[in-house]
Design a protein around this motif. Structure first.
Motif, PDB file in Angstrom:
ATOM      1  N   GLU A  64      69.908 106.237  44.782  1.00 46.20           N
ATOM      2  CA  GLU A  64      69.510 104.958  45.372  1.00 46.20           C
ATOM      3  C   GLU A  64      70.679 104.451  46.201  1.00 46.20           C
ATOM      4  O   GLU A  64      71.798 104.356  45.704  1.00 46.20           O
ATOM      5  N   ILE A  65      70.407 104.146  47.455  1.00 50.53           N
ATOM      6  CA  ILE A  65      71.447 103.725  48.393  1.00 50.53           C
ATOM      7  C   ILE A  65      71.150 102.309  48.841  1.00 50.53           C
ATOM      8  O   ILE A  65      70.005 101.980  49.169  1.00 50.53           O
ATOM      9  N   ASP A  66      72.180 101.463  48.885  1.00 48.31           N
ATOM     10  CA  ASP A  66      72.017 100.106  49.395  1.00 48.31           C
ATOM     11  C   ASP A  66      71.931 100.194  50.912  1.00 48.31           C
ATOM     12  O   ASP A  66      72.913 100.518  51.584  1.00 48.31           O
ATOM     13  N   ARG A  67      70.741  99.935  51.457  1.00 49.08           N
ATOM     14  CA  ARG A  67      70.502 100.114  52.890  1.00 49.08           C
ATOM     15  C   ARG A  67      71.442  99.266  53.744  1.00 49.08           C
ATOM     16  O   ARG A  67      71.868  99.679  54.820  1.00 49.08           O
ATOM     17  N   ARG A  68      71.773  98.066  53.275  1.00 49.28           N
ATOM     18  CA  ARG A  68      72.629  97.174  54.048  1.00 49.28           C
ATOM     19  C   ARG A  68      74.038  97.734  54.193  1.00 49.28           C
ATOM     20  O   ARG A  68      74.694  97.550  55.213  1.00 49.28           O
ATOM     21  N   LYS A  69      74.516  98.424  53.149  1.00 49.01           N
ATOM     22  CA  LYS A  69      75.880  98.962  53.181  1.00 49.01           C
ATOM     23  C   LYS A  69      76.007 100.168  54.095  1.00 49.01           C
ATOM     24  O   LYS A  69      77.122 100.596  54.390  1.00 49.01           O
ATOM     25  N   ILE A  70      74.891 100.707  54.549  1.00 51.43           N
ATOM     26  CA  ILE A  70      74.958 101.799  55.521  1.00 51.43           C
ATOM     27  C   ILE A  70      74.383 101.369  56.874  1.00 51.43           C
ATOM     28  O   ILE A  70      74.023 102.205  57.699  1.00 51.43           O
ATOM     29  N   GLY A  71      74.287 100.052  57.082  1.00 52.02           N
ATOM     30  CA  GLY A  71      73.924  99.533  58.397  1.00 52.02           C
ATOM     31  C   GLY A  71      72.450  99.407  58.703  1.00 52.02           C
ATOM     32  O   GLY A  71      72.076  99.230  59.864  1.00 52.02           O
ATOM     33  N   LEU A  72      71.583  99.507  57.698  1.00 55.23           N
ATOM     34  CA  LEU A  72      70.141  99.348  57.942  1.00 55.23           C
ATOM     35  C   LEU A  72      69.737  97.930  57.547  1.00 55.23           C
ATOM     36  O   LEU A  72      69.224  97.689  56.454  1.00 55.23           O
ATOM     37  N   GLY A  73      69.977  96.994  58.466  1.00 52.42           N
ATOM     38  CA  GLY A  73      69.796  95.584  58.179  1.00 52.42           C
ATOM     39  C   GLY A  73      68.387  95.056  58.316  1.00 52.42           C
ATOM     40  O   GLY A  73      68.086  93.960  57.861  1.00 52.42           O
ATOM     41  N   VAL A  74      67.494  95.808  58.958  1.00 52.66           N
ATOM     42  CA  VAL A  74      66.142  95.317  59.192  1.00 52.66           C
ATOM     43  C   VAL A  74      65.132  96.185  58.447  1.00 52.66           C
ATOM     44  O   VAL A  74      65.078  97.403  58.637  1.00 52.66           O
ATOM     45  N   LEU A  75      64.354  95.523  57.604  1.00 48.24           N
ATOM     46  CA  LEU A  75      63.238  96.159  56.907  1.00 48.24           C
ATOM     47  C   LEU A  75      61.968  95.519  57.452  1.00 48.24           C
ATOM     48  O   LEU A  75      61.785  94.301  57.359  1.00 48.24           O
ATOM     49  N   ALA A  76      61.127  96.345  58.044  1.00 45.91           N
ATOM     50  CA  ALA A  76      59.888  95.857  58.659  1.00 45.91           C
ATOM     51  C   ALA A  76      58.686  96.500  57.985  1.00 45.91           C
ATOM     52  O   ALA A  76      58.728  97.665  57.589  1.00 45.91           O
ATOM     53  N   PHE A  77      57.628  95.719  57.861  1.00 46.55           N
ATOM     54  CA  PHE A  77      56.339  96.220  57.388  1.00 46.55           C
ATOM     55  C   PHE A  77      55.421  96.182  58.596  1.00 46.55           C
ATOM     56  O   PHE A  77      55.196  95.120  59.187  1.00 46.55           O
ATOM     57  N   VAL A  78      54.932  97.340  58.997  1.00 45.25           N
ATOM     58  CA  VAL A  78      54.206  97.469  60.255  1.00 45.25           C
ATOM     59  C   VAL A  78      52.785  97.942  59.975  1.00 45.25           C
ATOM     60  O   VAL A  78      52.580  99.041  59.462  1.00 45.25           O
ATOM     61  N   ARG A  79      51.820  97.084  60.301  1.00 45.75           N
ATOM     62  CA  ARG A  79      50.422  97.502  60.226  1.00 45.75           C
ATOM     63  C   ARG A  79      50.068  98.111  61.570  1.00 45.75           C
ATOM     64  O   ARG A  79      50.252  97.495  62.617  1.00 45.75           O
ATOM     65  N   VAL A  80      49.589  99.337  61.525  1.00 49.11           N
ATOM     66  CA  VAL A  80      49.241 100.068  62.746  1.00 49.11           C
ATOM     67  C   VAL A  80      47.726 100.137  62.833  1.00 49.11           C
ATOM     68  O   VAL A  80      47.069 100.657  61.929  1.00 49.11           O
ATOM     69  N   ASP A  81      47.175  99.601  63.904  1.00 50.67           N
ATOM     70  CA  ASP A  81      45.738  99.704  64.171  1.00 50.67           C
ATOM     71  C   ASP A  81      45.525 100.898  65.096  1.00 50.67           C
ATOM     72  O   ASP A  81      46.179 101.022  66.127  1.00 50.67           O
ATOM     73  N   THR A  82      44.604 101.771  64.703  1.00 48.60           N
ATOM     74  CA  THR A  82      44.332 102.964  65.502  1.00 48.60           C
ATOM     75  C   THR A  82      42.834 103.109  65.719  1.00 48.60           C
ATOM     76  O   THR A  82      42.023 102.456  65.065  1.00 48.60           O
ATOM     77  N   GLU A  83      42.502 103.995  66.634  1.00 56.50           N
ATOM     78  CA  GLU A  83      41.116 104.402  66.806  1.00 56.50           C
ATOM     79  C   GLU A  83      40.782 105.309  65.632  1.00 56.50           C
ATOM     80  O   GLU A  83      41.480 106.285  65.396  1.00 56.50           O
ATOM     81  N   ARG A  84      39.735 104.995  64.896  1.00 52.13           N
ATOM     82  CA  ARG A  84      39.408 105.785  63.707  1.00 52.13           C
ATOM     83  C   ARG A  84      38.343 106.840  63.982  1.00 52.13           C
ATOM     84  O   ARG A  84      37.940 107.549  63.080  1.00 52.13           O
ATOM     85  N   ASP A  85      37.900 106.969  65.197  1.00 53.29           N
ATOM     86  CA  ASP A  85      36.781 107.870  65.467  1.00 53.29           C
ATOM     87  C   ASP A  85      37.212 109.286  65.832  1.00 53.29           C
ATOM     88  O   ASP A  85      36.391 110.116  66.168  1.00 53.29           O
ATOM     89  N   ASN A  86      38.504 109.591  65.748  1.00 54.20           N
ATOM     90  CA  ASN A  86      38.972 110.908  66.134  1.00 54.20           C
ATOM     91  C   ASN A  86      39.881 111.464  65.035  1.00 54.20           C
ATOM     92  O   ASN A  86      41.050 111.104  64.949  1.00 54.20           O
ATOM     93  N   ALA A  87      39.343 112.331  64.201  1.00 54.80           N
ATOM     94  CA  ALA A  87      40.092 112.871  63.060  1.00 54.80           C
ATOM     95  C   ALA A  87      41.309 113.677  63.508  1.00 54.80           C
ATOM     96  O   ALA A  87      42.363 113.600  62.875  1.00 54.80           O
ATOM     97  N   ASP A  88      41.185 114.444  64.586  1.00 53.28           N
ATOM     98  CA  ASP A  88      42.312 115.262  65.039  1.00 53.28           C
ATOM     99  C   ASP A  88      43.478 114.388  65.491  1.00 53.28           C
ATOM    100  O   ASP A  88      44.637 114.684  65.180  1.00 53.28           O
TER     101      ASP A  88
END
Length: 174
Positions: A64-88
């Motif tokens: 377990e690594i403290d993200r802040r101590k290695i310079g990863l200061g931003v944690l984002a939660f990203v909801r991605v909307d996509t076209e669901r009609d193309n499985a490939d």
């Protein structure tokens, strides 16, 4: 591709559950100390850990690594909307997401959106560059909705094991 044998909670006894609990808190514990903690001798404890690994119950060991101590200061939660009609195209997006080191977790979600990503970057400028250079270049991404963590209350916690009931024991032998 080899398949692991399937297991169910009925296959786990009290010693297996105890092993999982101890290893989640300290994966660097020695086998001798693990054996003492669960009340078995070293050899059967080692065999049980190997069995849990082979069954895929234990999938790996990580620091377990403290993200802040290695310079990863931003944690984002990203909801991605996509076209669901193309499985490939959706499979291509899944493959791309698996390759991005900035994405530390990804889930299909119900309701609005297709995926929920957990993304770690150094700062807001890095997040902006990352979205423009990765997500928006994919053909079936319609929109992004981002929430930024303002502080972590709990992170990287151990899995709850209270729902596991030990399998019936014959004489309760290891």
């Amino acid at each position: 591709m080899s398949q692991r044998p399937s297991t169910s909670t009925a296959d786990l006894d009290r010693f297996d559950i105890a092993i999982l609990g101890v290893l989640q808190n300290d994966a660097r514990i020695s086998n001798a100390d693990l054996a003492a903690a669960i009340g078995l001798s070293a050899a059967p404890t080692w065999r049980r850990v190997r069995r849990l690994e082979e069954l895929g119950v234990i999938t790996g060991y990580r620091a377990e690594i403290d993200r802040r101590k290695i310079g990863l200061g931003v944690l984002a939660f990203v909801r991605v909307d996509t076209e669901r009609d193309n499985a490939d195209t959706t499979r291509a997006l899944e493959d791309a997401i698996r390759q991005w080191p900035e994405v530390t977790a990804c889930h299909y979600i119900s309701g609005a959106g297709t995926f929920e990503l957990q993304v770690l970057v150094t700062d807001l400028d890095a997040y902006s560059r990352w979205t423009m250079e990765t997500l928006f270049k994919l053909p079936n991404v319609k929109d992004l909705h981002t929430s930024f963590s303002l502080g972590e209350v709990k992170s990287g916690g151990a899995l709850p094991l209270g729902h596991l009931s030990p399998a019936p024991q014959h004489g309760d032998t290891p």
